[in-house]
Design an enzyme around this catalytic site. Structure first.
Site, PDB file in Angstrom:
ATOM      1  N   SER A   1      32.319 -51.589  -6.389  1.00 22.08           N
ATOM      2  CA  SER A   1      31.704 -50.991  -7.571  1.00 22.08           C
ATOM      3  C   SER A   1      30.435 -50.233  -7.215  1.00 22.08           C
ATOM      4  CB  SER A   1      31.413 -52.095  -8.604  1.00 22.08           C
ATOM      5  OG  SER A   1      32.635 -52.694  -8.973  1.00 22.08           O
TER       6      SER A   1
ATOM      7  N   SER B   1      31.301 -53.279 -12.875  1.00 23.64           N
ATOM      8  CA  SER B   1      31.805 -54.531 -12.303  1.00 23.64           C
ATOM      9  C   SER B   1      33.197 -54.800 -12.851  1.00 23.64           C
ATOM     10  CB  SER B   1      30.875 -55.698 -12.652  1.00 23.64           C
ATOM     11  OG  SER B   1      31.424 -56.911 -12.190  1.00 23.64           O
ATOM     12  N   LYS B   2      34.163 -54.853 -11.965  1.00 20.49           N
ATOM     13  CA  LYS B   2      35.538 -55.107 -12.397  1.00 20.49           C
ATOM     14  C   LYS B   2      35.606 -56.427 -13.175  1.00 20.49           C
ATOM     15  CE  LYS B   2      40.136 -55.913 -10.514  1.00 20.49           C
ATOM     16  NZ  LYS B   2      41.031 -55.853  -9.365  1.00 20.49           N
ATOM     17  N   THR B   3      35.012 -57.463 -12.613  1.00 21.36           N
ATOM     18  CA  THR B   3      35.110 -58.794 -13.236  1.00 21.36           C
ATOM     19  C   THR B   3      34.039 -59.024 -14.289  1.00 21.36           C
ATOM     20  OG1 THR B   3      33.684 -59.609 -11.483  1.00 21.36           O
ATOM     21  CG2 THR B   3      36.072 -59.851 -11.163  1.00 21.36           C
ATOM     22  N   PHE B   4      32.932 -58.322 -14.181  1.00 17.49           N
ATOM     23  CA  PHE B   4      31.730 -58.525 -14.993  1.00 17.49           C
ATOM     24  C   PHE B   4      31.218 -59.961 -14.865  1.00 17.49           C
ATOM     25  CE2 PHE B   4      28.937 -56.809 -18.341  1.00 17.49           C
ATOM     26  CZ  PHE B   4      28.910 -55.480 -17.921  1.00 17.49           C
ATOM     27  N   THR B   5      31.422 -60.542 -13.699  1.00 13.70           N
ATOM     28  CA  THR B   5      30.886 -61.888 -13.439  1.00 13.70           C
ATOM     29  C   THR B   5      30.127 -61.916 -12.118  1.00 13.70           C
ATOM     30  OG1 THR B   5      32.947 -62.498 -12.320  1.00 13.70           O
ATOM     31  CG2 THR B   5      32.786 -63.099 -14.648  1.00 13.70           C
ATOM     32  N   THR B   6      30.152 -60.831 -11.367  1.00 13.83           N
ATOM     33  CA  THR B   6      29.529 -60.834 -10.037  1.00 13.83           C
ATOM     34  C   THR B   6      28.023 -61.092 -10.166  1.00 13.83           C
ATOM     35  OG1 THR B   6      31.222 -59.327  -9.276  1.00 13.83           O
ATOM     36  CG2 THR B   6      29.243 -59.464  -7.923  1.00 13.83           C
TER      37      THR B   6
ATOM     38  N   GLY C   1      38.995 -53.557  -6.256  1.00 12.21           N
ATOM     39  CA  GLY C   1      37.590 -53.119  -6.231  1.00 12.21           C
ATOM     40  C   GLY C   1      37.332 -52.037  -5.192  1.00 12.21           C
TER      41      GLY C   1
ATOM     42  N   GLN D   1      34.279 -51.771   3.991  1.00  7.65           N
ATOM     43  CA  GLN D   1      34.778 -52.667   2.945  1.00  7.65           C
ATOM     44  C   GLN D   1      36.273 -52.465   2.758  1.00  7.65           C
ATOM     45  OE1 GLN D   1      34.196 -51.974  -1.200  1.00  7.65           O
ATOM     46  NE2 GLN D   1      34.575 -54.110  -1.738  1.00  7.65           N
TER      47      GLN D   1
END
Ligand code: F6P
Length: 526
Positions: A154, A203-208, A264, A346
């Site tokens: 991201s 953020s793909k997960t929005f938890t990082t 990601g 990455q």
């Protein structure tokens, strides 16, 4: 699934490697036809594979290995939306993100292309509005600065592309904050005004953890001088996790969605590319997608013996598994491509840096190489000593643009000369005789390189180049029977950081921790 060391091609390649003890690139390159025979090109972008430790036979066997490992079938499955990410039960469809509006790719009974283009339209409308000043900050001023808050995929893709396409940047200044090190955020905020800054929380997960912490810091910073309602002018989210976005306080209409079939590290083509649109404008972003799509078509439709990503991948397999060369170097002779190694690190290492195959077995062969690199000519004055003379050669990709974007002709001539000289020195070397019997000046040669020449650095050519690397990583993952699209190796550190963060805050040290960690905790926090 076929175990690749058990294929007849593996045996043949092992034999060919032994027979190549006397192979000399110096001799091979004396043949002027070799350059033609071992070069491929697409839309004017040249990939010269002639400086590799291969003969016609090895090339043939490497490509046969790709065939017998069903690279073509698995490729077709990926493009068709089959769930080749088996551990997470997901399709792998970054290719759908750059497909035209008329395409059709089915996932779970839905053609996902209309959704892809709906988000692209949303990205176009919003980036246009920010760039032309229609979208304003909470005091009515236009946006002058955009901050992308995200990490890993991201961050690295958009950061690399915005840097590479600096000549096309015409919008607000785009900043990138990724690290949880508070210096990253605080030094960025120091330069900005809350009235004219837009934050993109990517953020793909929005938890990082890092991203959420940095986004919270940005929100507090804005709200120090602005009312709560200002969040809607100054924050947007790029994510697959709508609930978490809303919980954070970002309105659903300010969210740019994508789906779980975008990994990601393959996500710069998705909503994650919004910062790119802000910097270079949507039309240039579309050109970037078109370049990648052109490479997708080439990868899908070109026979294996003329297929650029397949060739790149199989050469990598040749060196990793048969020559035991554990690293791969990226050397852009173009400052603008300076972040390509960071980005590819990455993409490649998080994809194929694995020791367990897709069936859960521990592999007994080497997998993804260590990727590193820096632009030439700077690198010539740092680590190239080792690349020329260490006992373990490091295969390298050299890249250059024929046409620069400046008019300093002498500089560009000198750059091209160095680009050519380095690959020539690595291939040809310098004999003891040529070194006038000074052993320290002997260069063994036989150090393999690919030369990639772009006509010029445009969004289209950049998209094409990045997609070539994506497909290279895919092909290698098939050969090594890996799931290239999960990343379990990043989880343990995340899990261990949680109780340590609590211990730091409470200054209590768990006596069951290992001695070194206890010692360090004591030293740092007490
Ligand atoms: O490092 C692990 C990882 O999951 C990467 O694969 C990903 O690109 C990065 O973290 C960021 O994840 P997210 O976009 O969910 O914040």
């Amino acid at each position: 699934m076929t175990y690749f060391p058990e294929t007849p091609e593996f045996t043949k390649l092992s034999e060919q490697k032994t027979m190549m003890e006397d192979f000399s690139l110096r001799t091979a390159l004396a043949d002027p036809k070799r350059f033609q025979d071992f070069s491929l090109s697409l839309k004017g972008v040249l990939f010269d594979f002639s400086k590799h430790l291969i003969t016609d036979d090895t090339r043939y066997t490497l490509l046969s290995l790709a065939r017998s490992m069903n690279v073509e079938d698995v490729r077709d499955q990926m493009f068709a939306g089959e769930k080749i990410n088996n551990t997470e039960g997901r399709a792998v469809l970054h290719t759908a993100l750059r497909a035209p509006r008329t395409a059709s790719v089915m996932v779970d009974g839905e053609n996902v292309i209309p959704f892809v283009h709906q988000v692209l339209d949303q990205m176009k409308n919003f980036s246009d509005a920010v760039r032309n000043g229609t979208h304003k900050g909470y005091t009515g001023k236009p946006i002058t600065d955009v901050v992308n808050i995200g990490i890993g995929g991201s961050d690295l893709g958009p950061r690399f592309v915005v840097d590479a396409l600096t000549d096309f940047c015409s919008g607000p200044t785009v900043h990138f904050v990724s690290n949880v090190d508070g210096f990253d955020m605080s030094s960025t905020l120091q330069k900005l005004s809350p009235e004219t800054t837009l934050f993109i929380v990517a953020s793909k997960t929005f938890t990082t953890e890092e991203t959420m912490l940095n986004a919270a810091v940005a929100k507090q910073w804005l709200l120090k001088s602005a009312p709560e309602s200002a969040i809607s002018n100054h924050f947007v989210a790029l994510s697959t996790n709508k609930d978490a976005v809303i919980k954070f306080g970002i309105l659903e209409q300010n969210m740019f969605p994508f789906r779980d079939w975008v990994g990601g590290r393959y996500s710069l083509w998705s909503a994650i590319g919004l910062s790119i649109c802000m910097a270079i404008g949507f039309d240039n972003f579309r050109d970037l997608l078109d370049g990648a799509h052109t490479m997708d078509e080439h990868f899908m439709e070109t026979p294996i013996d003329k297929n650029i990503p397949v060739m790149m991948a199989m050469l990598g397999v040749w060196y990793v598994n048969f020559w035991n060369y554990p690293a791969h170097l990226l050397l852009p002779y173009d400052t603008r491509l300076g972040k390509i190694a960071k980005f590819t690190q990455q993409m490649d290492m998080e994809s194929n840096g694995k020791a367990v195959d897709r069936d859960g077995n521990v592999v007994d062969y080497a997998t993804g190489p260590v990727i590193f690199g820096e632009p030439g000519t700077d690198s010539q004055h740092s680590f190239m000593q080792l690349v020329h003379q260490s006992p373990t050669p490091i295969p390298a990709d050299f890249m250059i643009c024929k046409k620069p974007s400046h008019d300093l002709k002498d500089n560009h001539d000198c750059l091209i000369a160095n680009f050519l000289a380095q690959t020539r020195a690595l291939a040809i070397g310098q004999t003891l005789n040529e070194a006038e019997s000074d052993t320290s000046r002997v260069f063994t040669g036989n150090r393999p390189t690919t030369s990639i020449v772009l006509p010029e650095l445009t969004p289209f050519n950049l998209g094409l180049l990045i997609a070539a690397y994506e497909h290279k990583v895919f092909v290698q993952g098939v050969i090594w029977n890996l799931n290239s699209y999960d990343q379990p190796g990043v989880e343990l550190g995340k899990k261990l950081a949680k109780p340590l963060n609590a211990a730091i805050k409470s200054k209590t040290i768990d006596p069951s921790l290992d001695g070194s960690t206890q010692g360090l905790l004591n030293f740092i926090v007490k």
